[in-house]
Design a protein around this motif. Structure first.
Motif, PDB file in Angstrom:
ATOM      1  N   HIS A 437     -37.082 -51.984  32.431  1.00  0.00           N
ATOM      2  CA  HIS A 437     -37.075 -50.979  33.488  1.00  0.00           C
ATOM      3  C   HIS A 437     -36.690 -51.599  34.827  1.00  0.00           C
ATOM      4  O   HIS A 437     -35.976 -51.000  35.622  1.00  0.00           O
ATOM      5  CB  HIS A 437     -38.464 -50.336  33.631  1.00  0.00           C
ATOM      6  N   ASP A 484     -35.686 -51.757  44.071  1.00  0.00           N
ATOM      7  CA  ASP A 484     -36.685 -50.783  43.625  1.00  0.00           C
ATOM      8  C   ASP A 484     -37.353 -50.152  44.849  1.00  0.00           C
ATOM      9  O   ASP A 484     -37.926 -50.861  45.687  1.00  0.00           O
ATOM     10  CB  ASP A 484     -37.724 -51.499  42.767  1.00  0.00           C
ATOM     11  N   ASP A 486     -40.064 -48.738  45.182  1.00  0.00           N
ATOM     12  CA  ASP A 486     -41.514 -48.945  45.225  1.00  0.00           C
ATOM     13  C   ASP A 486     -41.903 -50.122  46.110  1.00  0.00           C
ATOM     14  O   ASP A 486     -43.083 -50.340  46.370  1.00  0.00           O
ATOM     15  CB  ASP A 486     -42.059 -49.176  43.816  1.00  0.00           C
ATOM     16  N   ALA A 614     -37.672 -46.277  34.198  1.00  0.00           N
ATOM     17  CA  ALA A 614     -38.762 -45.496  33.618  1.00  0.00           C
ATOM     18  C   ALA A 614     -38.734 -44.050  34.076  1.00  0.00           C
ATOM     19  O   ALA A 614     -39.315 -43.168  33.442  1.00  0.00           O
ATOM     20  CB  ALA A 614     -40.103 -46.140  33.969  1.00  0.00           C
ATOM     21  N   SER A 615     -38.046 -43.776  35.200  1.00  0.00           N
ATOM     22  CA  SER A 615     -38.003 -42.425  35.753  1.00  0.00           C
ATOM     23  C   SER A 615     -36.559 -41.942  35.848  1.00  0.00           C
ATOM     24  O   SER A 615     -35.653 -42.713  36.199  1.00  0.00           O
ATOM     25  CB  SER A 615     -38.650 -42.406  37.140  1.00  0.00           C
ATOM     26  N   ASN A 616     -36.352 -40.667  35.544  1.00  0.00           N
ATOM     27  CA  ASN A 616     -35.010 -40.088  35.668  1.00  0.00           C
ATOM     28  C   ASN A 616     -34.543 -40.065  37.119  1.00  0.00           C
ATOM     29  O   ASN A 616     -33.337 -40.044  37.399  1.00  0.00           O
ATOM     30  CB  ASN A 616     -34.990 -38.671  35.092  1.00  0.00           C
ATOM     31  N   ASP A 617     -35.488 -40.081  38.039  1.00  0.00           N
ATOM     32  CA  ASP A 617     -35.123 -40.060  39.454  1.00  0.00           C
ATOM     33  C   ASP A 617     -34.377 -41.320  39.867  1.00  0.00           C
ATOM     34  O   ASP A 617     -33.665 -41.328  40.872  1.00  0.00           O
ATOM     35  CB  ASP A 617     -36.379 -39.919  40.330  1.00  0.00           C
ATOM     36  N   SER A 619     -32.281 -43.016  37.748  1.00  0.00           N
ATOM     37  CA  SER A 619     -31.121 -43.259  36.881  1.00  0.00           C
ATOM     38  C   SER A 619     -29.835 -43.457  37.669  1.00  0.00           C
ATOM     39  O   SER A 619     -28.951 -44.212  37.264  1.00  0.00           O
ATOM     40  CB  SER A 619     -30.958 -42.104  35.885  1.00  0.00           C
TER      41      SER A 619
END
Length: 632
Positions: A437, A484, A486, A614-617, A619
């Motif tokens: 990921h 990322d 985050d 891990a998230s479609n947001d 991609s």
């Protein structure tokens, strides 16, 4: 004759008519054949170019291809061949705590002796000269000096370094706000960073007397410090009691000994004398020493107020003089000072540690220029200029100095206390050969493995075969890694400013790296900027992505059937350093790695979006390879 026969035969076949005129001159026959050829080739003439290229237009297109990412980590890295050392502690919100201490050998010149005469001369019952006396050397002071890395870039050559210049590209700028430009003040021997260079209360543009200011004084910008440079901490220096062998005894002393970053000789108990143990804060000013005595011949100048020696900013601390008296000065004339190798068997080295930081501070220090300066007094026979008359001869104390280098084997003990369990999750995913990921990249510890086009051999062969059959001209190939989101809580100064992409299996650079000769004069670690890897920011000045131009690498795969090798991705503190170290992988399936040396010299890191978010947001921001090509 052969030419004649060929020409006649050609004319006969072209016109379907027998030719009997064998006596026709050769030049005429050749001319006839050329005319025949022209007629036969042009009887069906039409505009070839117009029809052939009627619907063909050269255009540039863009295509995106898959990239697969895998998390890797090192268990330990070779650190005994570094050009700089790491020292200190820093707490990263993602990667946890990093700590660094140093073990280093000491070096001397061969056949070291002290005073004016060697010990064997002093010990003679009948010296060859009356001036040879027992010198009774006594250490008076010892200082350890480890310089910082400093920056004095001055693009406009106006005497003000770029970081302090009001306009680093204009020599006519005025950085101190008086009525004189920077370049005028520098040329006049004034301080362009002060409107009153000599501090007498009269501004420079009104002052006709500025002799109190010494124009040789320098201002430095300190590089390679992370955290709070004003933090206080305990600096501790010990005698090392473990002999660092250059050759590996386990291999019959036939190959060099490899020392790794997980070896802590202090915790193993290999220390004895305490050479320094005090709380300090760093000083970033130029270190200046005035003349010790006034020159009586210059009555109008007091030399004791003038600078004799200037040193760049550095850690400079006193060491215990008793240790150096007993272990070095008192050993004059023994075999332990005959060679550097013999000396290192007796004085095995030092351990340098830091503890109890008021705030995080992590330092990269210039160990190549580090030294220990030992000053000592000794008895000197003075004839007062009358060697034939000993009536006025006296014995007096004189002073000398010698240096001990911090060279030989140097080991950086590096400790990482990781509390981020997601990193281990990514390692577990990689061990199962599944794409990750995220990619965690940190100096000396975490790296990424990158696979282009496909994660399956059969699919890769099919995709590359299709690409090779397209006959594209690859104009540019860009590999992009997005940060990322985050990491929004991570301070900007803790982001890795530069990443390095290389051949994973052997640590060698890519062709795009070696052919990029671009040089940056505006920033450190910024050369080869076409190849890339520099942190890019978005419109809100937040860390956004890292990009690499790998056009030559991709073109060779497609056009020249080169192997589609895995690539390695690491932090780098020096993009010009492509040397590699041995490393032991923390991944079970890979025991050894060739790890870029410059990646070990940086405690910073970054987290990138991998190939399987891990998230479609996310991609749209997953790692990708973009090909810009031309085709008809």
């Amino acid at each position: 004759q052969k030419m004649r026969k060929f020409t006649l035969s050609f004319i006969q076949k072209s016109f379907n008519t027998p030719v009997f005129l064998m006596r026709i001159p050769l030049k005429l026959l050749v001319s006839l054949s050329l005319v025949t050829l022209w007629v036969s080739c042009n009887k069906d003439f039409y505009p070839v170019g117009k029809e052939l290229f009627a619907d063909q237009t050269l255009s540039a297109e863009t295509e995106t291809y898959p990239v697969f990412t895998f998390q890797q980590a090192t268990e330990k890295v070779e650190t005994s061949v570094q050009s700089m050392i790491q020292l200190g502690k820093i707490e990263h919100p993602v990667f946890g705590r990093s700590e660094a201490s140093v073990v280093t050998q000491l070096s001397i010149t061969n056949n070291l002796f002290f005073g004016d005469f060697r010990q064997e001369q002093e010990d003679l019952e009948t010296p060859s000269s009356i001036s040879i006396i027992p010198e009774n050397e006594m250490v008076t002071s010892v200082y350890l000096e480890i310089p910082f890395f400093t920056n004095q870039n001055d693009k406009d050559n106006d005497g003000v370094i770029d970081s302090l210049d009001a306009d680093p590209e204009d020599p006519q700028s005025n950085s101190d706000g008086d009525d004189l430009t920077d370049i005028i003040e520098t040329q006049s021997g004034l301080n362009p960073l002060s409107d009153d260079s000599d501090g007498d209360g009269i501004l420079d543009h009104n002052d006709d007397e500025n002799e109190g200011y010494e124009s040789e004084n320098k201002v430095y910008e300190i590089d390679s410090l992370y955290g709070n440079s004003k933090a206080s901490f305990d600096l501790k220096i010990y005698e090392l009691t473990y002999y660092l062998n250059a050759l590996d005894p386990a291999k019959n002393f036939e190959s060099r000994e490899v020392y790794y970053s997980d070896e802590d000789y202090y915790e193993m108990g290999f220390y004895n004398a305490v050479l320094f143990d005090e709380r300090i804060t760093l000083n970033f000013e130029e270190i200046r020493f005035n003349y010790e005595e006034d020159d009586p011949e210059t009555e109008d100048v007091d030399e004791t107020t003038r600078v004799e020696t200037r040193l760049s900013p550095r850690i400079r601390v006193p060491l215990d003089p008793t240790f150096f008296q007993e272990r070095i000065i008192n050993m004059e004339g023994t075999t332990s000072l005959e060679s550097n190798a013999a000396f290192q068997e007796v004085v095995k080295g030092m351990i340098i540690r830091t503890e109890n930081f008021s705030e995080d501070l992590y330092m990269l220090l210039n160990i190549a220029q580090a030294t220990i300066k030992v000053e000592y007094d000794y008895d000197k026979y003075n004839t007062n200029g009358t060697p034939d008359d000993d009536a006025d001869d006296v014995t007096e104390r004189a002073t000398k100095e010698f240096s001990i280098g911090l060279s030989g084997i140097q080991i950086n003990t590096l400790k990482n206390q990781v509390t981020n369990f997601e990193i281990q999750e990514q390692l577990n995913i990689s061990n199962s050969e599944s794409p990750t990921h995220k990619i965690y990249v940190q100096g000396g510890k975490y790296l990424g493995k990158i696979r282009l086009f496909s994660n399956e051999d059969q699919d890769e062969d099919t995709l590359l075969s299709e690409l090779r059959n397209k006959n594209w001209l690859i104009n540019k190939a860009v590999l992009e890694f997005y940060v990322d989101p985050d990491q929004s809580s991570v301070a900007p100064e803790l982001f890795a400013q530069r990443l390095y992409l290389y051949r994973y299996e052997n640590g060698a650079p890519l062709l795009d790296y070696t052919t990029d000769n671009t040089i940056s004069n505006t920033a450190l670690n910024a050369n080869k900027y076409v190849f890339g890897g520099v942190l890019e920011y978005d419109e809100n000045n937040r860390p956004n992505k890292y990009s690499f131009d790998i056009t030559n690498h991709i073109s060779n795969i497609i056009r020249n059937d080169s192997l589609n090798i895995d690539l390695g991705l690491v932090v780098t503190s020096n993009i010009d350093d492509i040397s590699t170290l041995d490393a032991v992988s923390a991944n079970l399936e890979e025991a050894n790695l060739k790890y870029p040396r410059a990646a070990t010299l940086n405690p910073l890191g970054t987290v990138l979006i991998g190939s399987n978010p891990a998230s479609n947001d996310l991609s749209a921001k997953k790692v990708k390879l973009e090909l810009i090509y031309s085709s008809y």
